[in-house]
Design a protein around this motif. Structure first.
Motif, mmCIF file in Angstrom:
data_model
loop_
_atom_site.group_PDB
_atom_site.id
_atom_site.type_symbol
_atom_site.label_atom_id
_atom_site.label_comp_id
_atom_site.label_asym_id
_atom_site.label_seq_id
_atom_site.Cartn_x
_atom_site.Cartn_y
_atom_site.Cartn_z
ATOM 1 N N PRO A 484 0.805 -1.242 0.000
ATOM 2 C CA PRO A 484 0.000 0.000 0.000
ATOM 3 C C PRO A 484 0.829 1.279 0.000
ATOM 4 O O PRO A 484 0.313 2.342 -0.340
ATOM 5 C CB PRO A 484 -0.815 -0.116 1.300
ATOM 6 C CG PRO A 484 -0.823 -1.572 1.632
ATOM 7 C CD PRO A 484 0.501 -2.078 1.179
ATOM 8 N N TYR A 485 2.095 1.193 0.382
ATOM 9 C CA TYR A 485 2.889 2.397 0.593
ATOM 10 C C TYR A 485 3.894 2.675 -0.531
ATOM 11 O O TYR A 485 4.608 3.676 -0.472
ATOM 12 C CB TYR A 485 3.642 2.294 1.927
ATOM 13 C CG TYR A 485 2.755 1.852 3.056
ATOM 14 C CD1 TYR A 485 1.629 2.593 3.413
ATOM 15 C CD2 TYR A 485 3.016 0.674 3.745
ATOM 16 C CE1 TYR A 485 0.798 2.177 4.433
ATOM 17 C CE2 TYR A 485 2.191 0.249 4.768
ATOM 18 C CZ TYR A 485 1.081 0.996 5.109
ATOM 19 O OH TYR A 485 0.262 0.576 6.119
ATOM 20 N N PHE A 486 3.926 1.803 -1.557
ATOM 21 C CA PHE A 486 4.898 1.983 -2.624
ATOM 22 C C PHE A 486 4.283 1.674 -3.987
ATOM 23 O O PHE A 486 3.335 0.899 -4.101
ATOM 24 C CB PHE A 486 6.113 1.061 -2.410
ATOM 25 C CG PHE A 486 6.900 1.371 -1.161
ATOM 26 C CD1 PHE A 486 7.811 2.415 -1.157
ATOM 27 C CD2 PHE A 486 6.722 0.624 -0.006
ATOM 28 C CE1 PHE A 486 8.550 2.702 -0.008
ATOM 29 C CE2 PHE A 486 7.445 0.906 1.138
ATOM 30 C CZ PHE A 486 8.363 1.950 1.146
ATOM 31 N N ARG A 487 4.885 2.257 -4.991
ATOM 32 C CA ARG A 487 4.482 1.949 -6.361
ATOM 33 C C ARG A 487 4.917 0.527 -6.739
ATOM 34 O O ARG A 487 4.200 -0.196 -7.407
ATOM 35 C CB ARG A 487 5.116 2.977 -7.308
ATOM 36 C CG ARG A 487 4.681 2.835 -8.777
ATOM 37 C CD ARG A 487 5.304 3.911 -9.646
ATOM 38 N NE ARG A 487 6.764 3.758 -9.744
ATOM 39 C CZ ARG A 487 7.656 4.516 -9.116
ATOM 40 N NH1 ARG A 487 7.236 5.513 -8.345
ATOM 41 N NH2 ARG A 487 8.950 4.319 -9.256
ATOM 42 N N GLU A 488 6.095 0.116 -6.309
ATOM 43 C CA GLU A 488 6.602 -1.223 -6.557
ATOM 44 C C GLU A 488 7.286 -1.734 -5.297
ATOM 45 O O GLU A 488 7.896 -0.961 -4.553
ATOM 46 C CB GLU A 488 7.637 -1.238 -7.701
ATOM 47 C CG GLU A 488 7.125 -0.770 -9.034
ATOM 48 C CD GLU A 488 8.236 -0.731 -10.070
ATOM 49 O OE1 GLU A 488 9.285 -1.377 -9.846
ATOM 50 O OE2 GLU A 488 8.074 -0.036 -11.086
ATOM 51 N N VAL A 489 7.211 -3.054 -5.061
ATOM 52 C CA VAL A 489 7.859 -3.669 -3.904
ATOM 53 C C VAL A 489 8.603 -4.918 -4.373
ATOM 54 O O VAL A 489 8.042 -5.754 -5.087
ATOM 55 C CB VAL A 489 6.847 -4.055 -2.808
ATOM 56 C CG1 VAL A 489 7.546 -4.823 -1.679
ATOM 57 C CG2 VAL A 489 6.155 -2.814 -2.265
ATOM 58 N N GLU A 490 9.849 -5.032 -3.936
ATOM 59 C CA GLU A 490 10.651 -6.217 -4.240
ATOM 60 C C GLU A 490 11.281 -6.713 -2.943
ATOM 61 O O GLU A 490 11.780 -5.910 -2.142
ATOM 62 C CB GLU A 490 11.738 -5.887 -5.265
ATOM 63 C CG GLU A 490 12.588 -7.073 -5.675
ATOM 64 C CD GLU A 490 13.646 -6.694 -6.695
ATOM 65 O OE1 GLU A 490 14.382 -7.607 -7.134
ATOM 66 O OE2 GLU A 490 13.752 -5.501 -7.035
ATOM 67 N N ILE A 491 11.269 -8.033 -2.727
ATOM 68 C CA ILE A 491 11.823 -8.614 -1.503
ATOM 69 C C ILE A 491 12.995 -9.506 -1.881
ATOM 70 O O ILE A 491 12.851 -10.452 -2.671
ATOM 71 C CB ILE A 491 10.763 -9.411 -0.733
ATOM 72 C CG1 ILE A 491 9.620 -8.482 -0.304
ATOM 73 C CG2 ILE A 491 11.387 -10.083 0.493
ATOM 74 C CD1 ILE A 491 8.457 -9.201 0.357
ATOM 75 N N LEU A 492 14.177 -9.216 -1.301
ATOM 76 C CA LEU A 492 15.393 -9.972 -1.606
ATOM 77 C C LEU A 492 15.951 -10.573 -0.324
ATOM 78 O O LEU A 492 16.454 -9.848 0.544
ATOM 79 C CB LEU A 492 16.449 -9.055 -2.235
ATOM 80 C CG LEU A 492 16.065 -8.348 -3.540
ATOM 81 C CD1 LEU A 492 17.199 -7.440 -3.985
ATOM 82 C CD2 LEU A 492 15.741 -9.370 -4.615
ATOM 83 N N PRO A 493 15.870 -11.894 -0.144
ATOM 84 C CA PRO A 493 16.458 -12.529 1.037
ATOM 85 C C PRO A 493 17.953 -12.806 0.834
ATOM 86 O O PRO A 493 18.417 -12.982 -0.297
ATOM 87 C CB PRO A 493 15.671 -13.834 1.153
ATOM 88 C CG PRO A 493 15.283 -14.151 -0.252
ATOM 89 C CD PRO A 493 15.112 -12.846 -0.965
ATOM 90 N N GLN A 503 15.771 -7.853 2.483
ATOM 91 C CA GLN A 503 15.736 -6.481 1.991
ATOM 92 C C GLN A 503 14.390 -6.240 1.315
ATOM 93 O O GLN A 503 14.040 -6.950 0.364
ATOM 94 C CB GLN A 503 16.850 -6.238 0.967
ATOM 95 C CG GLN A 503 18.249 -6.406 1.518
ATOM 96 C CD GLN A 503 19.278 -6.287 0.413
ATOM 97 O OE1 GLN A 503 19.816 -5.210 0.187
ATOM 98 N NE2 GLN A 503 19.546 -7.378 -0.275
ATOM 99 N N VAL A 504 13.654 -5.285 1.823
ATOM 100 C CA VAL A 504 12.415 -4.865 1.176
ATOM 101 C C VAL A 504 12.727 -3.595 0.396
ATOM 102 O O VAL A 504 13.061 -2.559 0.985
ATOM 103 C CB VAL A 504 11.302 -4.603 2.204
ATOM 104 C CG1 VAL A 504 10.029 -4.147 1.495
ATOM 105 C CG2 VAL A 504 11.040 -5.848 3.044
ATOM 106 N N LEU A 505 12.663 -3.688 -0.919
ATOM 107 C CA LEU A 505 12.946 -2.540 -1.779
ATOM 108 C C LEU A 505 11.632 -1.910 -2.205
ATOM 109 O O LEU A 505 10.891 -2.466 -3.028
ATOM 110 C CB LEU A 505 13.748 -2.973 -3.007
ATOM 111 C CG LEU A 505 15.070 -3.699 -2.732
ATOM 112 C CD1 LEU A 505 15.718 -4.124 -4.036
ATOM 113 C CD2 LEU A 505 16.007 -2.817 -1.933
ATOM 114 N N GLY A 506 11.321 -0.780 -1.613
ATOM 115 C CA GLY A 506 10.086 -0.067 -1.948
ATOM 116 C C GLY A 506 10.393 1.132 -2.817
ATOM 117 O O GLY A 506 11.203 1.982 -2.438
ATOM 118 N N ARG A 507 9.742 1.213 -3.972
ATOM 119 C CA ARG A 507 10.004 2.304 -4.913
ATOM 120 C C ARG A 507 8.779 3.213 -5.001
ATOM 121 O O ARG A 507 7.662 2.738 -5.194
ATOM 122 C CB ARG A 507 10.347 1.745 -6.289
ATOM 123 C CG ARG A 507 11.542 0.796 -6.274
ATOM 124 C CD ARG A 507 11.882 0.249 -7.649
ATOM 125 N NE ARG A 507 12.972 -0.707 -7.563
ATOM 126 C CZ ARG A 507 12.811 -2.022 -7.476
ATOM 127 N NH1 ARG A 507 11.581 -2.538 -7.474
ATOM 128 N NH2 ARG A 507 13.849 -2.819 -7.396
#
Length: 551
Positions: A484-493, A503-507
């Motif tokens: 809900p808080y980002f245009r894109e979300v990527e999760i890298l363990p 790592q939660v990469l929120g763009r």
């Protein structure tokens, strides 16, 4: 006024009873071989040198903990106040951080603290008008140096200035009692005792317990001074109240942050009968920080203790000033777990009491026992320091241990994103630990706990609108937590020392949604300020909810 001359023990006829203070038949016990070869003064200097080298090494190799990193950021951005405690430790750290952020530099105050305490306690005993005062004074310093926390506690926290200023207040108070009531020195020393108490209050609120001890002692044990004792206590109190006055002034314009944390937000688990183990934990903690040996010897020689406190003087004053706070902690333990570090301000007073009350021969043996325990601590710490980190992998704290000891490896994983992302974590301890090691502030993303609220002062979330945010976590995140808080979300363990980190990469951060969902929950949970507290400002509500009350 010159210190009283040390009294020499009077000669006795064969079979005659020993003089008071010589310890009965126990006083004839010979000193240990070590004590025969070296004077107590030499032993103090030798122990101080040994423990200084050990503590300096430990301060240099031990990573900065979450609590320490928290207070380091107080010093990095000094102010008249900070979120959960009064500001003194931040003031101490501010000039040190201008010199260096190295671990041993920021820990210098606590590194030197045991030696300052030992010097003050030893000096107070050596100048006392009693038999064997010189030897007792050096032995008192040894007892302080041999306390377990004097060996291993190299962690800079709010307790560091609290302990120091509390003992300074006690020393000034004791000296005041030696002056004629109403004399110039009597007034001055009461004022200095109040100043020490006020500075201790600006370190931590537990200084109030020492103030209560001064009150009880004035009420019960100073009757020979008549009504003048209340004038001295009034001056002490008036000077001490300068500390609370400054703290109240800052809190009024800063959401009553200290009061909300200490009286409301941190006590969800407290209450009568919620846990029956807390009194036993208190007794165990007290026995450890003071060592069982001090209590065992005070009990064994309880008649000598009774004799020492029967007359006005250092022993009686010390007994009151240590027993009142520890008794209040005992009552508090019925409803709340009493932290081991809460007790540290009053433990040097137990060493002082033992030094002036026990027979000298018993005091020598007590120093030997405590010295042996101190050396065991040194040996244990050296052995543990050689163990691989994986030794602790079965502990539920292992992920935090890895984060603390392997912060640089974690930061290397984040380096490719350093220019394009704002760094954050989901908890304040993790955030400031990583931030200290990166020399770059990590803010707290999400609600966090009551301990994360200083970040509300440090971070203006409005300025993050549209930016990319990297959140480092120890627990596996769900994409819907962040979507809900980002245009894109990527999760890298990734894995470090057998622990999975994420790592939660929120763009493209959406501030408005974050304010409505996260910041509003924070407001309702942690900023419901009681209506009876007058408020001239609140950074949180003014920043995010203008026009709404924080009530």
């Amino acid at each position: 006024m010159a210190a009283p001359q040390e009294k020499k023990p009077a000669a006795r006829k064969p079979g005659a009873a020993p003089a008071v203070g010589e310890g009965g038949s126990d006083s004839t016990v010979a000193a240990t071989p070590l004590q025969q070869r070296f004077s107590p003064r030499h032993l103090v200097w030798g122990a101080a040198a040994l423990f200084f080298v050990f503590r300096l090494w430990l301060a240099a190799v031990m990573p900065i903990t979450g609590d320490e990193a928290y207070f380091i950021y107080w010093g990095a951005v000094p102010d008249w106040g900070f979120y959960d405690h009064p500001p003194m430790v931040g003031w101490w750290l501010a000039p040190l951080l201008r010199l260096s952020w190295a671990e041993w530099v920021v820990r210098l105050p606590v590194l030197l603290l045991p030696f300052a305490l030992a010097a003050l306690v030893g000096w107070l005993v050596r100048r006392a008008p009693m038999e064997f005062a010189t030897e007792r004074g050096w032995l008192a310093a040894l007892l302080v140096l041999f306390l377990p926390t004097s060996v291993w506690n190299i962690f800079i926290t709010t307790d560091t200035p609290l302990i120091f200023f509390s003992l300074l207040a006690v020393v000034a108070y004791v000296l005041a009692l030696e002056r004629p009531a109403g004399s110039k020195g009597w007034w001055l020393l009461h004022a200095l005792a109040g100043l020490g108490l006020g500075l201790a209050f600006l370190s931590k609120y537990f200084a109030v317990l020492l103030g209560v001890a001064f009150l009880v002692h004035t009420l019960v044990a100073r009757r020979d001074e008549g009504w003048k004792r209340w004038l001295g206590f009034a001056l002490l109190t008036a000077v001490a109240l300068l500390g609370p006055a400054l703290n109240i002034w800052w809190n009024c314009s800063h959401c009553w942050a200290n009061i909300m944390f200490n009286l409301y937000n941190r006590h969800e688990s407290s209450g009568w009968g919620k846990t029956w183990t807390t009194p036993f934990l208190y007794v165990a903690s007290l026995a450890y920080v003071a060592t069982p040996f001090i209590f065992a010897y005070l009990w064994k020689y309880r008649q000598a203790l009774k004799d020492a406190v029967a007359q006005p003087g250092l022993a009686r004053t010390t007994l009151w000033l240590v027993s009142v706070p520890l008794g209040l902690f005992a009552v508090l333990s019925l409803v709340k777990e009493v932290g081991l570090h809460w007790l540290l301000s009053f433990i040097p007073l137990l060493c002082l009491l033992a030094a002036v009350a026990l027979p000298v021969a018993a005091l020598r043996r007590l120093a030997v026992w405590m010295g042996g325990l101190a050396l065991l601590h040194v040996a244990a710490i050296v052995v543990v320091s050689r163990l691989p980190l994986s030794t602790w992998e079965d502990s539920h704290l292992y992920d935090g241990i890895v984060l603390t000891f392997r912060s640089q490896e974690l930061l290397e994983r984040l380096e490719p994103y350093a220019n394009d992302y704002v760094f954050a974590s989901d908890g304040y301890s993790n955030a400031v630990t990583l931030g200290y090691n990166a020399r770059r502030y990590f803010f707290v993303f999400g609600v966090g706990s009551s301990h994360a609220r200083h970040d509300d002062i440090m971070t203006d979330v409005r300025q993050l609108e549209g930016k990319n945010i990297l959140v480092l976590r120890k627990t596996e995140p769900q994409r819907e937590e962040y979507a809900p808080y980002f245009r894109e979300v990527e999760i890298l363990p990734f894995e470090v020392e057998g622990v999975m980190f994420y790592q939660v990469l929120g763009r493209g951060f959406d501030y408005v949604t974050y304010r409505d969902r996260v910041l509003r929950e924070i407001k309702q949970r942690y900023y419901r300020i009681p209506s009876f507290l007058p408020m001239t400002g609140c950074y949180f509500c003014e920043r995010y909810f203008p026009g709404e009350e924080c009530r």
